[in-house]
Design an enzyme around this catalytic site. Structure first.
Site, PDB file in Angstrom:
ATOM      1  N   ARG A 108     -47.898   7.177 128.321  1.00  0.00           N
ATOM      2  CA  ARG A 108     -46.685   6.472 127.954  1.00  0.00           C
ATOM      3  C   ARG A 108     -46.325   5.512 129.068  1.00  0.00           C
ATOM      4  NH1 ARG A 108     -41.062   9.542 126.890  1.00  0.00           N
ATOM      5  NH2 ARG A 108     -41.662  10.465 128.848  1.00  0.00           N
ATOM      6  N   THR A 112     -41.651   0.741 128.892  1.00  0.00           N
ATOM      7  CA  THR A 112     -41.458   0.409 127.469  1.00  0.00           C
ATOM      8  C   THR A 112     -41.413   1.660 126.599  1.00  0.00           C
ATOM      9  OG1 THR A 112     -43.835   0.313 127.057  1.00  0.00           O
ATOM     10  CG2 THR A 112     -42.779  -1.722 127.814  1.00  0.00           C
ATOM     11  N   ASP A 204     -41.451  17.953 132.051  1.00  0.00           N
ATOM     12  CA  ASP A 204     -42.726  17.286 131.769  1.00  0.00           C
ATOM     13  C   ASP A 204     -43.780  18.361 131.496  1.00  0.00           C
ATOM     14  OD1 ASP A 204     -45.405  16.168 132.248  1.00  0.00           O
ATOM     15  OD2 ASP A 204     -44.299  14.342 132.691  1.00  0.00           O
ATOM     16  N   ASP A 207     -47.040  18.140 133.644  1.00  0.00           N
ATOM     17  CA  ASP A 207     -46.830  18.563 135.035  1.00  0.00           C
ATOM     18  C   ASP A 207     -46.664  20.069 135.134  1.00  0.00           C
ATOM     19  OD1 ASP A 207     -47.062  16.089 136.174  1.00  0.00           O
ATOM     20  OD2 ASP A 207     -44.901  15.667 136.185  1.00  0.00           O
TER      21      ASP A 207
END
Ligand code: URA
Length: 213
Positions: A108, A112, A204, A207
């Site tokens: 990603r 944006t 995340d 992660d």
């Protein structure tokens, strides 16, 4: 146990919800997080495959001849979206050991929030298979919608998604482009924060799975 709308199933089974609570907990260590993702995925896979067609066949038990059920539909291609989807792969394969595996590499763009495809390797016969896409976090829905487009471009006509947590925005985005894709999740959360993270979420997922933070 599950709560279903037409193309969305939220699995509210106590085992799933208990494990989801542990996944959300910031103090859950990496090794346990990984194990929990594996276990939750296995339980979600059970739900996500409940419409698989079966047929009756005759077999011999040690005692007599009888009729049993056998899965009769298409074979399965399970496709994790890299990298966090990788943490869900074994959970599916432990139930569907004969599945072929495809990989879709998307990241990603943090500005944006749009997906950028960097790697795709799908089974050659993916068009003839039921595709199960794996992505633990259905956030904006942009990368999942792109991954669905990728497998459909390769000929797949049956695509479903297993995620652990979805944001309402992600479900809407995915279904606006791909209304045919069933989604099975453990929870639908409040929404996205300004950085595109699901809240309350679990952080995340990549992660936390791979210990990279
Ligand atoms: N991806 C993640 O890993 N977590 C989120 O909350 C959103 C996207």
């Amino acid at each position: 146990m599950s709560v279903a709308t037409e193309k969305l199933v939220v699995v509210d089974h106590p085992l799933v919800q208990h494990k989801l609570g542990m996944l959300r907990d910031d103090s859950t260590p990496t090794h346990l997080f990984r194990q929990l993702v594996d276990e939750v995925t296995l339980l979600l896979t059970y739900e996500a495959t409940k419409d698989f067609a079966t047929e009756e066949i005759e077999i011999e038990t040690p005692l007599e001849r009888t009729t049993v059920q056998r899965i009769s539909g298409k074979k399965v291609a399970v496709c994790p979206i890299l990298r966090a989807g990788l943490g869900m792969l074994d959970g599916v394969l432990s139930l569907i050991s004969g599945a072929r595996v495809g990989f879709i590499g998307l990241y990603r763009n943090e500005e944006t929030l749009q997906p950028v495809e960097y790697y795709v390797k799908l089974p050659a016969d993916v068009a003839a298979r039921d595709v199960i896409l794996l992505d633990p976090m259905l956030a904006t829905g942009n990368s999942t919608a792109a991954a669905v487009s990728t497998v459909k471009s390769a000929g797949a006509t049956s695509v479903r998604l297993i995620a652990i947590i979805a944001a309402p925005e992600g479900i809407e985005r995915l279904h606006s482009e791909h209304p045919d894709v069933p989604v099975v999740v453990a929870a639908v959360d409040r929404g996205l924060n300004e950085k595109g993270y699901i809240v309350p979420g679990l952080g995340d997922a990549g992660d936390r799975l791979f210990g990279t933070k």
